[in-house]
Design an enzyme around this catalytic site. Sequence first.
Site, PDB file in Angstrom:
ATOM      1  N   GLY A 148       0.825  -1.206   0.000  1.00 47.44           N
ATOM      2  CA  GLY A 148       0.000   0.000   0.000  1.00 47.44           C
ATOM      3  C   GLY A 148       0.859   1.257   0.000  1.00 47.44           C
ATOM      4  N   ASP A 289      -0.718   2.713   8.802  1.00 48.20           N
ATOM      5  CA  ASP A 289      -1.272   2.069  10.006  1.00 48.20           C
ATOM      6  C   ASP A 289      -0.327   2.097  11.196  1.00 48.20           C
ATOM      7  OD1 ASP A 289      -3.549   1.468   8.605  1.00 48.20           O
ATOM      8  OD2 ASP A 289      -2.961  -0.582   8.116  1.00 48.20           O
ATOM      9  N   GLY A 332      -6.869   0.743  10.007  1.00 45.81           N
ATOM     10  CA  GLY A 332      -6.131   0.023  11.045  1.00 45.81           C
ATOM     11  C   GLY A 332      -6.716  -1.351  11.264  1.00 45.81           C
ATOM     12  N   ARG A 411     -24.602  10.126  13.618  1.00 48.69           N
ATOM     13  CA  ARG A 411     -24.142   9.989  12.237  1.00 48.69           C
ATOM     14  C   ARG A 411     -22.835   9.202  12.231  1.00 48.69           C
ATOM     15  NH1 ARG A 411     -28.497  11.661  11.940  1.00 48.69           N
ATOM     16  NH2 ARG A 411     -29.366  13.342  10.643  1.00 48.69           N
ATOM     17  N   ARG A 420      -5.018   7.945   2.990  1.00 51.74           N
ATOM     18  CA  ARG A 420      -3.749   7.698   2.300  1.00 51.74           C
ATOM     19  C   ARG A 420      -3.390   8.813   1.329  1.00 51.74           C
ATOM     20  NH1 ARG A 420      -3.747   1.357   0.479  1.00 51.74           N
ATOM     21  NH2 ARG A 420      -3.141   0.483   2.492  1.00 51.74           N
ATOM     22  N   ARG A 589       4.895  38.016  27.755  1.00 51.55           N
ATOM     23  CA  ARG A 589       6.328  37.726  27.844  1.00 51.55           C
ATOM     24  C   ARG A 589       6.961  38.220  29.148  1.00 51.55           C
ATOM     25  NH1 ARG A 589       8.743  36.429  22.894  1.00 51.55           N
ATOM     26  NH2 ARG A 589       7.413  36.685  21.061  1.00 51.55           N
ATOM     27  N   ASN A 649      11.245  26.358  19.326  1.00 47.12           N
ATOM     28  CA  ASN A 649      11.877  25.122  19.802  1.00 47.12           C
ATOM     29  C   ASN A 649      13.252  25.409  20.407  1.00 47.12           C
ATOM     30  OD1 ASN A 649      11.816  22.288  20.210  1.00 47.12           O
ATOM     31  ND2 ASN A 649      13.103  21.952  18.441  1.00 47.12           N
ATOM     32  N   HIS A 779       3.867  36.380  11.622  1.00 48.40           N
ATOM     33  CA  HIS A 779       3.150  35.728  12.711  1.00 48.40           C
ATOM     34  C   HIS A 779       2.165  34.656  12.259  1.00 48.40           C
ATOM     35  CE1 HIS A 779       4.946  38.933  15.026  1.00 48.40           C
ATOM     36  NE2 HIS A 779       4.561  38.329  16.119  1.00 48.40           N
TER      37      HIS A 779
END
Length: 895
Positions: A148, A289, A332, A411, A420, A589, A649, A779
């Site tokens: 797949g 998966d 899955g 629903r 995929r 800040r 980060n 931003h």
Amino acid sequence: MEAVLDSCVCVWQVCVCIWDVFVCVCQISFCLLELCEFILQLSLLLFHWIPHIWLGVFIWQFTHRKIQFDANHVYGSKHSSSSDESKSELCDDGKPTSTPYLDGTLNNLSCPTTIHNGCHLINMQRSTPVDPTKMGAGRAIAVLTSGGDAQGMNAAVRATVRVGIYTGAKVYFVHEGYQGLVDGGDNIRQATWESVSMMLQLGGTVIGSARCQDFRSKEGRAKAACNLVKLGITNLCVIGGDGSLTGANEFRNEWSELLQILLKAGKITAEEAKRSSHLNIVGMVGSIDNDFCGTDMTIGTDSALHRIMEVVDAITTTAQSHQRAFILEVMGRHCGYLALVTALACGADWVFIPEMPPDEGWEDHLCRRLTYQRSIGNRLNVIIVAEGALDLHGKPITCDIIKNLLGFDTRATVLGHVQRGGTPSAFDRILGSRMGVEAVMALLEATPNTPACVVSLSGNMAVRLPLMECVQVTKEVTTAMAEGRFEEAVKLRGKSFENNWNTYKLLAHVTAPDVKSNINIAILNVGAPCAGMNAAVRSAVRIGILQGHNMLAVHDGFDGLANGTIEPMAWGYVGGWTGKGGSDLGTKRSLPASMIEEISLNIAKFNIHALVIIGGFEAFVGGLELVTAREKYEELCIPLVVIPATVSNNVPGSDFSIGADTALNTITTTCDRIKQSAAGTKRRVFIIETMGGYCGYLATMAGLAAGADAAYIYEDPFGIHDLETNVEHLLEKMKTTVKRGLILRNEKCNANYTTDFLFNLYSEEGKGVFDCRKNVLGHMQQGGTPTPFDRNFGTKMGAKAVLWLTDKLKECYRHGRIFANTPDSACVLGMKKRAMIFQPLSDLKEDTDFEHRIPKTQWWLKLRPILKILAKYKISLDTSETATMEHVIKKRGTV
């Protein structure tokens, strides 16, 4: 009388003599004492020089022996090259053998693909470095995708081709998977650098994939072997699921037998058989998966989660409008990873996965839970179902079965193959690129005795694992589920899956305990807002309530703590927060140093026993200031934890921060659109400025994900000669079929080489060849809904932080009050390599550049060589170290 006087005189004379003798003895004693004092002083003076004398002797001895050793070694290497020692360092084809070493650096590049093995690696280095641009000389590599399709496969193919060419090897595409390998002909074509251009942003697999029945037979595999031998291909890189990789391993194991069959049939010559005497196999797992054991994430999983969350976010808006329940079926068949992470990321009311069927009577339990949710004011309910979900009796649990149980408007939506499709996420592009680099290095380092390996992800590190061990463990999961050993099945899936399941179980309860702890925990956001902050707050609040604590919201960061804008938070207060961007608590800040007294008074006034600070570098510095102020203000002697949350980060103590993934995807999507524009107009170079302060994480990772030609950052200093090299590189690039360029610049990479300066420079130097455009993203990088990674990461970080505080509060409880003044009572919770760990704020000061607001050591800097190689720069890399593989089974301790 005279006789008596004479006697007295004699006695007196004797006494005088004795006195004279005594005086002489005293004088001699004083002389001896002075001599001793002199000797002692001399000894003390010499004592200070003794270590230096010994050190000098040691250095002389060491230098003398080193000179002798080098002389002997050089002489021996010149005159004894045919000795056994020299031969032992070479494999059959004359290439240096792979030698394992302790810290386990996986590739020979200065890249982040490192492993940290339990204990079974030995530290060794090659005696002579190998030129990386000649490692693949005379070798041929074929790359195919099978099974797949999955988003990110193209990134892996692109990296494999370009790194293979970089090493001097020939690289071939195998179109249509194993079917193309069997059919041969035009299905196996040599790849060029330009042939993998513009592949990064495409979903699926450009070289095609197919299920192949022919390859299952020995006759079909013999045809495939013949096609490879004729082209001199002895290295095969397979991207697919466990079935595809198992087939590749079987192909490798019977390679010698297949050569004999072809020899007897006269289809190959003896010379060709000798030249292709063994086949090396390396696998990369491509499956949405995430059902392959040994890796935290497979290629395509993160992108599939993106598609699912887009649908969930869209559905929740309509569900709230009508007070409906929605049941969502995700892929899955044998693995519930997608369903589990989706449930965490959207705050679902229930999730059904094949690894852990619900208890008996789950139908009544589900109805009670949803009814209770409606009674407390919730307007919608979301239930996630994995397509392979079963009950304890092995009966499938489907959307229709659940829908018929519920008594209100419901629903159902089955997502199907939409999961995929679409553009791969930034995570999958970087993952595929890193794995492609590692796969090529593993192939070129392999010997005939090296088992087939698979390149996997563990934490933030790429690792090599024996392919069949991973396949064995993957099969054990299926066996454990079939035999009803569900707890074991969850553990076999790996730590990542197990942690997700444990977090879901904690958050699945909706009723608080009857017994309260009388503990008040305050939560505040500090620094710039970012996507995922709200998910962390929601998780922390609900875990705290389930622990029996009172959770307090502090608005507007440390300003709110000083001004007393604090209020209690109930369960419903944070409902629906996982999908919200920004910060609903408000954030600033401001640092606490200037308002410490007001903060201490409000901590006492509101009886706050612990703090959760969610934010960026300001949160880290603010936490340090609170710890420093403990000496003066006893009210600040409470446990606190900092959760990194910033697009930059740049928080020390964590490899990842909440919000960085969302910003990275925003930049990558923008770069895709810009590259499309550049491809349409031809001969155009775009210069894009990214956020990050002095931290170049966003620029570097976006450069990898978008296929940039260069990424300028503060941590990697550059000058006018580097800029000249980059311009010349683009001028050469415009002569090829790839007539576009993409340059990323971190906002504070250099005070003089501004974005405008770079734009003017490239515009001037490109006159007549290419034109320039610039774009400052600004931003927009901080906005948007959080990605599945940031939602899941924030959820787990918030839960873990409050559980840690609960334990720490018990430790710090003394004589009816909380008192915490030890360094380990104020920590940063961060992801480091393979685990979430708590590190004292005070311990991280040494690893922090406070002036530039970045950690001194940053793991992602090792990725920059990959960026340069994939952009076709001629750079020199260290290849003095090579690695062995980890063992999944040994690491688990079970078979």
